[in-house]
Design an enzyme around this catalytic site. Structure first.
Site, PDB file in Angstrom:
ATOM      1  CB  ILE A 133       6.832   1.808  -5.456  1.00 23.03           C
ATOM      2  CG1 ILE A 133       6.604   1.178  -3.833  1.00 23.03           C
ATOM      3  CG2 ILE A 133       7.103   3.590  -5.245  1.00 23.03           C
ATOM      4  CD1 ILE A 133       8.022   1.315  -3.190  1.00 23.03           C
ATOM      5  CB  CYS A 134       2.539   2.826  -2.583  1.00 19.39           C
ATOM      6  SG  CYS A 134       1.176   2.489  -1.591  1.00 19.39           S
ATOM      7  CG  ASP A 135      -2.398   4.150  -4.388  1.00 17.71           C
ATOM      8  OD1 ASP A 135      -3.102   2.715  -4.159  1.00 17.71           O
ATOM      9  OD2 ASP A 135      -3.379   5.082  -4.262  1.00 17.71           O
ATOM     10  CB  ALA A 170       7.301  -2.167  -4.150  1.00 14.32           C
TER      11      ALA A 170
END
Length: 199
Positions: A102-104, A156
């Site tokens: 998720i994210c980075d 995500a």
């Protein structure tokens, strides 16, 4: 025998992203799973929110038998030391286990080549292309959605901890689909009787 789920947490990790998933696994999973944390070393890891976590394992001591590898987002995935996580990711992919980012941390999966053959998402396509460079050839499979699950790979963007958690719960079959969707709707909307959006 409980199934192990490994959470990779780096310094300045997004504690709320981990908390949604872990709590749902414990609430819905009826004791069939255990959560273990992995980091670069076994010293305390400080989260964005200031929680200090003592990881269960470092990269070298992480167990070989696990059900899923979950990369939690944070502020240091682009730093040199984070590249050590690559060996865990490659092992997970080789074994055909569930892997999520998720994210980075989703972007990091792009730097390892995991996203080239699956539909996926992330924070920003242009940023992902620039960061991952020639290791990323999956532009045509990028979908601008909060969370995407394709086979064993779940990604995500940073605004979607609930959606990420839901897709991981479904992939792991932590509970039946209706219970997982009820959990998601309750935590996302605040009460069960709210109008349920199309999933």
């Amino acid at each position: 025998m409980k199934k192990t789920i490994l959470f990779v947490i780096l310094p300045q990790y997004a504690d709320w992203e981990a908390a949604y998933i872990a709590s749902a696994i414990h609430m819905l999973g009826q004791g069939q799973y255990e959560i273990k944390t992995v980091s670069i070393c076994q010293d305390g890891v400080l989260s964005i929110g200031g929680f200090r976590t003592m990881p269960d394992y470092d990269i070298e001591s992480a167990p070989e038998d696990y059900e899923a590898l979950v990369l939690i987002g944070g502020m240091t995935w682009r730093e040199e030391h984070s590249r050590q996580v690559r060996t865990l990711v490659e092992d997970c992919e080789k074994k055909g286990r569930i892997i999520g980012g998720i994210c980075d941390a989703a972007g990091f999966l792009g730097t390892v080549g995991v996203l080239n053959q699956v539909f996926h998402t992330g924070n920003d396509l242009n940023d992902l292309k620039q960061w991952a460079g020639c290791n990323y050839t999956g532009e045509s499979k990028f979908i601008a959605r909060q969370a995407v699950r394709d086979g064993n790979v779940i990604t995500a963007n940073g605004t979607a901890p609930m959606e990420f958690a839901k897709e991981l719960l479904l992939a792991l079959h932590v509970a039946d689909e209706e219970k997982i969707r009820d959990w998601y709707n309750f935590h996302k909307l605040g009460f069960y009787t709210a109008p349920m959006p199309e999933m």
